[in-house]
Design an enzyme around this catalytic site. Structure first.
Site, short mmCIF file in Angstrom:
data_model
loop_
_atom_site.label_atom_id
_atom_site.label_comp_id
_atom_site.label_asym_id
_atom_site.label_seq_id
_atom_site.Cartn_x
_atom_site.Cartn_y
_atom_site.Cartn_z
N THR A 307 -0.40 -0.48 2.44
CA THR A 307 0.46 -1.64 2.64
C THR A 307 0.02 -2.48 3.82
O THR A 307 -0.47 -1.96 4.83
CB THR A 307 1.92 -1.20 2.83
OG1 THR A 307 2.73 -2.34 3.14
CG2 THR A 307 2.06 -0.20 3.97
N ASP A 308 0.19 -3.79 3.68
CA ASP A 308 -0.04 -4.70 4.79
C ASP A 308 1.05 -4.49 5.83
O ASP A 308 2.14 -3.99 5.51
CB ASP A 308 -0.03 -6.14 4.27
CG ASP A 308 -0.31 -7.16 5.37
OD1 ASP A 308 -1.12 -6.84 6.26
OD2 ASP A 308 0.27 -8.24 5.33
#
Length: 544
Positions: A307-308
């Protein structure tokens, strides 16, 4: 510049079509219903129903047909409802744009923009098409939608500013559809609309049919093949034994068909459809729309999530949490968006005697600042660069409103932030003097300043001490900015610029952080409890 005429704009609109992303129409309800039968296990059940009907086993055939119909209705209903929900969300996107046509500025529907239109851009707006910049005043755009990079990209007009732009890197002289304008203003000519834009090309790629199959469909195909193979082997074995024992061929065939029908799990498709439908409903309650039922099982097969950080794990809203003054006084802000309820305080309630020095720092944060705050029904909204918005919110929490400060300190000049100089400054008239306010990289401002604020007095600057304070803040994972102020004599008709940044006094530091979303810790715990690994993808410093 007069821009296009209305007649020419209409002609181009007819030629190029509306400025909109491809509207991929979903399949009809009837098509969605028939798609539910495209499964190897369903093929086996259909074959069993036909054989039962041919042998006169009407009740068996009707039962299998009812099972197949229930399965198709459940699946079609869920997927059709999800498709309508997605279409409804797309209709909520309404965008307008400011253009110059027939020599006047007009507000039009963004879908009516055509190549060649002269578009006006300003902070807080969204770029409606791919635009070649011809005028820029500190114009910066957030292109994270296209590139994933959260840092704003500065834009300039290459032709007018004498900057040579490589054909392979148009980002500096182009603003792309879908990007957000975080700072400044400008104007440019539309070079591409609709599917010809960069985001339009991405949308077309996304809209292409995927050749991959969900894990559930792959396993169902394997299961159907195994059942068919197993039933075929057993049937052949029984026929061989029956022939060896002298049984009639007709009786053997009926026995083989009965065995095949009995071995096929007629209720399995319905059980799977019901389970997936329940999962889709649960996902919808969590504001997640699943368009294809097998996608729910694909999510359940996930073993790792990459995930960012910015905007995904965090709020993508920088917040000033700490103020450090040169004398070592530390002040922090209470969290919240209700500025009237927020306060600034020192450790254990102490440190408020330093509020005048903190006010001077917050003034230096609010005045050389091109962002703005607006109060809406659901709270305060910041428009502009995220750092500037955070500084304005901090000043407001500290009791300083930008509008009031500008009334007391009318603007006389401004130096916008540039990456190579690492600071921004503004000049303001106050009591027959010009007051200077500077914000930027701490190292740069410490080097520029001659003095520092110390318990209400201006004393010779101690650069090593200030740099150590800055490093201490950085090790806490904070993004650190420095602030300074100065005063010079007023000059009639003067164009204040870099050479006027003299006699500066360093005021202190502001530490900022991007708060983690409230639901993130619980979500990560749930992932680990489900056996899913979570990895964060970010370009930030590892200490952060």
């Amino acid at each position: 510049m007069a821009g296009l005429s209305t007649k020419e704009a209409n002609a181009r609109l007819a030629h190029y079509g509306p400025n909109a992303l491809p509207d991929i129409k979903g399949p009809s309800a009837l098509r969605i219903f028939f798609v539910q039968f495209l499964s190897p296990l369903i093929y086996v059940l259909l074959a069993a129903a036909l054989v039962s009907l041919a042998l006169g086993e009407i009740y068996d055939a009707i039962f299998i047909a009812i099972v197949l119909m229930i399965n198709g209705i459940i699946g079609a209903t869920q997927e059709y409802s999800a498709g309508r929900a997605v279409a409804a969300l797309r209709k909520l996107e309404e965008q307008t744009a400011s253009v110059i046509r027939d020599g006047t500025a007009q507000e039009i529907d963004a879908r009516e923009i055509v190549p060649g239109d002269l578009v006006l851009l300003e902070a807080g707006g969204r770029v409606p098409a791919d635009i070649e910049i011809i005028e820029s005043a500190d114009l910066q755009c957030d292109e994270s939608l296209l590139t994933g990079e959260s840092a704003p990209v500065k834009k300039f007009a290459a032709a007018s500013e004498g900057v040579k732009v490589d054909a392979s890197d148009r980002r500096h002289s182009m603003s792309f559809a879908g990007s957000m304008i975080t700072r400044g203003r400008g104007r440019g000519n539309v070079s591409a609309t609709g599917t010809a834009t960069e985001i339009g090309k991405i949308a077309e790629e996304i809209g292409k049919r995927s050749i991959s199959k969900p894990p559930l469909m792959i396993r169902m195909e394997h299961f159907a093949r195994r059942i068919a193979s197993a039933v075929g082997i057993v049937v052949l074995l029984l026929i061989a034994i029956g022939l060896a024992r002298g049984m009639a061929l007709g009786d053997l065939f009926l026995m083989a068909v009965a065995l095949a029908v009995a071995a096929i799990p007629e209720g399995l498709p319905v059980a799977i459809s019901v389970a997936l439908a329940i999962s889709m409903r649960r996902m919808a309650k969590e504001n997640v729309i699943v368009r294809k039922m097998p996608a729910v099982e694909s999510l359940g097969s996930c073993t790792m999530i990459a995930t960012d950080k910015t905007g995904t794990l965090t709020m993508n809203e920088l917040t000033v949490t700490d103020i450090y003054l040169p004398d070592g006084t530390a002040l922090c802000f209470e969290a919240g968006q209700n500025f009237d309820a927020c306060a600034m305080h020192g450790p254990h309630g102490k440190g408020l005697d330093a509020k005048p020095q903190a006010d001077a720092l917050l003034r230096a944060a609010a005045l050389p600042n091109e962002a703005r705050l607006t109060e809406e029904e659901d709270g305060w909204k910041g428009i502009g660069d995220t750092v500037d918005v955070a500084l304005l919110m901090a000043a407001r929490k500290g009791g300083l409103a930008q509008k009031d400060e500008h009334e007391s300190y009318p603007l006389a000049g401004r130096i916008p932030y540039e990456a190579d100089i690492k600071y921004a400054a503004s000049f303001h008239r106050h009591k027959d003097k010009i007051h200077i306010f500077v914000k930027g990289a701490p190292e740069t401002l410490i080097e520029m300043a001659d003095r520092m604020q110390m318990k209400g007095a201006s004393v010779p600057i101690e650069r090593e001490t200030l740099l150590l304070q800055k490093e201490e803040l950085a090790t806490q994972g904070l993004r650190v900015l420095g602030f300074a102020e100065g005063e010079i004599a007023s000059e009639p008709d003067a164009q204040y610029s870099h050479q006027h940044l003299v006699n500066l006094t360093f005021l202190g530091f502001a530490g900022m952080q991007d708060p983690v979303r409230a639901e993130v810790p619980g979500a990560i715990r749930d992932c680990y409890s489900a056996g899913i690994e979570v990895a964060m993808v970010t370009g930030d410093d590892p200490k952060t």
